[in-house]
Scaffold this motif. Structure first.
Motif, mmCIF file in Angstrom:
data_model
loop_
_atom_site.group_PDB
_atom_site.id
_atom_site.type_symbol
_atom_site.label_atom_id
_atom_site.label_comp_id
_atom_site.label_asym_id
_atom_site.label_seq_id
_atom_site.Cartn_x
_atom_site.Cartn_y
_atom_site.Cartn_z
ATOM 1 N N CYS A 24 6.974 -7.487 4.513
ATOM 2 C CA CYS A 24 6.720 -6.216 5.195
ATOM 3 C C CYS A 24 5.491 -5.521 4.626
ATOM 4 O O CYS A 24 4.712 -4.928 5.376
ATOM 5 C CB CYS A 24 7.930 -5.302 5.088
ATOM 6 N N ASP A 25 5.293 -5.559 3.326
ATOM 7 C CA ASP A 25 4.119 -4.934 2.726
ATOM 8 C C ASP A 25 2.841 -5.677 3.094
ATOM 9 O O ASP A 25 1.801 -5.058 3.299
ATOM 10 C CB ASP A 25 4.249 -4.884 1.206
ATOM 11 N N SER A 26 2.899 -6.974 3.188
ATOM 12 C CA SER A 26 1.697 -7.724 3.501
ATOM 13 C C SER A 26 1.350 -7.643 4.977
ATOM 14 O O SER A 26 0.220 -7.928 5.361
ATOM 15 C CB SER A 26 1.853 -9.188 3.083
ATOM 16 N N ALA A 27 2.283 -7.237 5.831
ATOM 17 C CA ALA A 27 2.006 -7.108 7.256
ATOM 18 C C ALA A 27 1.174 -5.867 7.541
ATOM 19 O O ALA A 27 0.552 -5.768 8.593
ATOM 20 C CB ALA A 27 3.313 -7.067 8.047
ATOM 21 N N PHE A 28 1.150 -4.923 6.615
ATOM 22 C CA PHE A 28 0.363 -3.704 6.795
ATOM 23 C C PHE A 28 -1.083 -3.998 6.450
ATOM 24 O O PHE A 28 -1.417 -4.291 5.308
ATOM 25 C CB PHE A 28 0.918 -2.592 5.902
ATOM 26 N N VAL A 29 -1.952 -3.939 7.447
ATOM 27 C CA VAL A 29 -3.366 -4.232 7.240
ATOM 28 C C VAL A 29 -4.122 -2.909 7.153
ATOM 29 O O VAL A 29 -4.012 -2.062 8.039
ATOM 30 C CB VAL A 29 -3.924 -5.086 8.396
ATOM 31 N N ALA A 30 -4.867 -2.752 6.101
ATOM 32 C CA ALA A 30 -5.614 -1.516 5.904
ATOM 33 C C ALA A 30 -6.730 -1.395 6.930
ATOM 34 O O ALA A 30 -7.347 -2.377 7.324
ATOM 35 C CB ALA A 30 -6.186 -1.481 4.491
ATOM 36 N N ASN A 31 -6.986 -0.176 7.351
ATOM 37 C CA ASN A 31 -8.023 0.108 8.321
ATOM 38 C C ASN A 31 -9.349 0.264 7.585
ATOM 39 O O ASN A 31 -9.460 1.049 6.662
ATOM 40 C CB ASN A 31 -7.663 1.385 9.075
ATOM 41 N N THR A 32 -10.380 -0.465 7.991
ATOM 42 C CA THR A 32 -11.663 -0.412 7.296
ATOM 43 C C THR A 32 -12.763 0.105 8.213
ATOM 44 O O THR A 32 -13.890 -0.349 8.160
ATOM 45 C CB THR A 32 -12.039 -1.792 6.748
ATOM 46 N N GLU A 33 -12.425 1.041 9.099
ATOM 47 C CA GLU A 33 -13.423 1.613 9.984
ATOM 48 C C GLU A 33 -14.400 2.475 9.192
ATOM 49 O O GLU A 33 -14.056 3.048 8.172
ATOM 50 C CB GLU A 33 -12.745 2.473 11.043
ATOM 51 N N ASN A 43 -4.773 8.775 12.290
ATOM 52 C CA ASN A 43 -3.542 9.074 11.569
ATOM 53 C C ASN A 43 -2.409 8.280 12.208
ATOM 54 O O ASN A 43 -2.346 8.162 13.424
ATOM 55 C CB ASN A 43 -3.215 10.564 11.620
ATOM 56 N N GLY A 44 -1.523 7.783 11.385
ATOM 57 C CA GLY A 44 -0.378 7.031 11.879
ATOM 58 C C GLY A 44 0.912 7.771 11.637
ATOM 59 O O GLY A 44 0.923 8.942 11.243
ATOM 60 N N ARG A 45 2.001 7.083 11.877
ATOM 61 C CA ARG A 45 3.319 7.696 11.716
ATOM 62 C C ARG A 45 3.646 7.938 10.247
ATOM 63 O O ARG A 45 4.225 8.958 9.899
ATOM 64 C CB ARG A 45 4.354 6.784 12.352
ATOM 65 N N ASN A 46 3.305 6.998 9.378
ATOM 66 C CA ASN A 46 3.663 7.102 7.968
ATOM 67 C C ASN A 46 2.461 7.280 7.049
ATOM 68 O O ASN A 46 2.599 7.160 5.843
ATOM 69 C CB ASN A 46 4.424 5.847 7.529
ATOM 70 N N TYR A 47 1.297 7.510 7.616
ATOM 71 C CA TYR A 47 0.121 7.652 6.769
ATOM 72 C C TYR A 47 -0.867 8.635 7.383
ATOM 73 O O TYR A 47 -0.830 8.933 8.569
ATOM 74 C CB TYR A 47 -0.553 6.308 6.517
ATOM 75 N N ILE A 48 -1.761 9.121 6.537
ATOM 76 C CA ILE A 48 -2.840 10.008 6.953
ATOM 77 C C ILE A 48 -4.149 9.316 6.614
ATOM 78 O O ILE A 48 -4.333 8.823 5.502
ATOM 79 C CB ILE A 48 -2.758 11.360 6.210
ATOM 80 N N GLY A 49 -5.059 9.276 7.566
ATOM 81 C CA GLY A 49 -6.354 8.654 7.338
ATOM 82 C C GLY A 49 -7.308 9.613 6.668
ATOM 83 O O GLY A 49 -7.433 10.771 7.073
ATOM 84 N N ARG A 50 -7.986 9.164 5.628
ATOM 85 C CA ARG A 50 -8.977 9.966 4.906
ATOM 86 C C ARG A 50 -10.275 9.176 4.795
ATOM 87 O O ARG A 50 -10.258 7.962 4.630
ATOM 88 C CB ARG A 50 -8.495 10.304 3.494
ATOM 89 N N CYS A 51 -11.381 9.872 4.882
ATOM 90 C CA CYS A 51 -12.685 9.233 4.756
ATOM 91 C C CYS A 51 -13.118 9.275 3.297
ATOM 92 O O CYS A 51 -13.271 10.348 2.713
ATOM 93 C CB CYS A 51 -13.702 9.953 5.641
ATOM 94 N N GLN A 57 -9.513 5.312 4.533
ATOM 95 C CA GLN A 57 -8.418 4.876 3.671
ATOM 96 C C GLN A 57 -7.155 5.574 4.123
ATOM 97 O O GLN A 57 -7.215 6.699 4.613
ATOM 98 C CB GLN A 57 -8.702 5.201 2.212
ATOM 99 N N GLN A 58 -6.031 4.908 3.953
ATOM 100 C CA GLN A 58 -4.770 5.465 4.410
ATOM 101 C C GLN A 58 -3.921 5.889 3.233
ATOM 102 O O GLN A 58 -3.774 5.144 2.275
ATOM 103 C CB GLN A 58 -4.033 4.438 5.254
#
Length: 62
Positions: A24-33, A43-51, A57-58
């Protein structure tokens, strides 16, 4: 004999739980936009996106 069998069953249960957590942890792919401000990051359900340093970074919401 019965205690040994119970121990083996419990051991298999714990090992399978750890394997599920790892998958489950490895299925989460970090966003690199790329981004300029925090508003550029999704922003997602369980995380907040920060620049940070030009990339999104989430951070987990607790």
């Amino acid at each position: 004999m019965a205690e040994t069998l119970k121990f083996v069953y419990v051991l298999i249960l714990f090992i399978s739980l750890f394997l599920v957590l790892i998958v489950c942890d490895s299925a989460f792919v970090a966003n690199t936009e790329t981004c300029i401000t925090d508003k550029d990051c999704p922003n997602g359900r369980n995380y907040i996106g920060r620049c940070r340093k030009g990339h999104c970074q989430q951070r987990l919401v607790r």
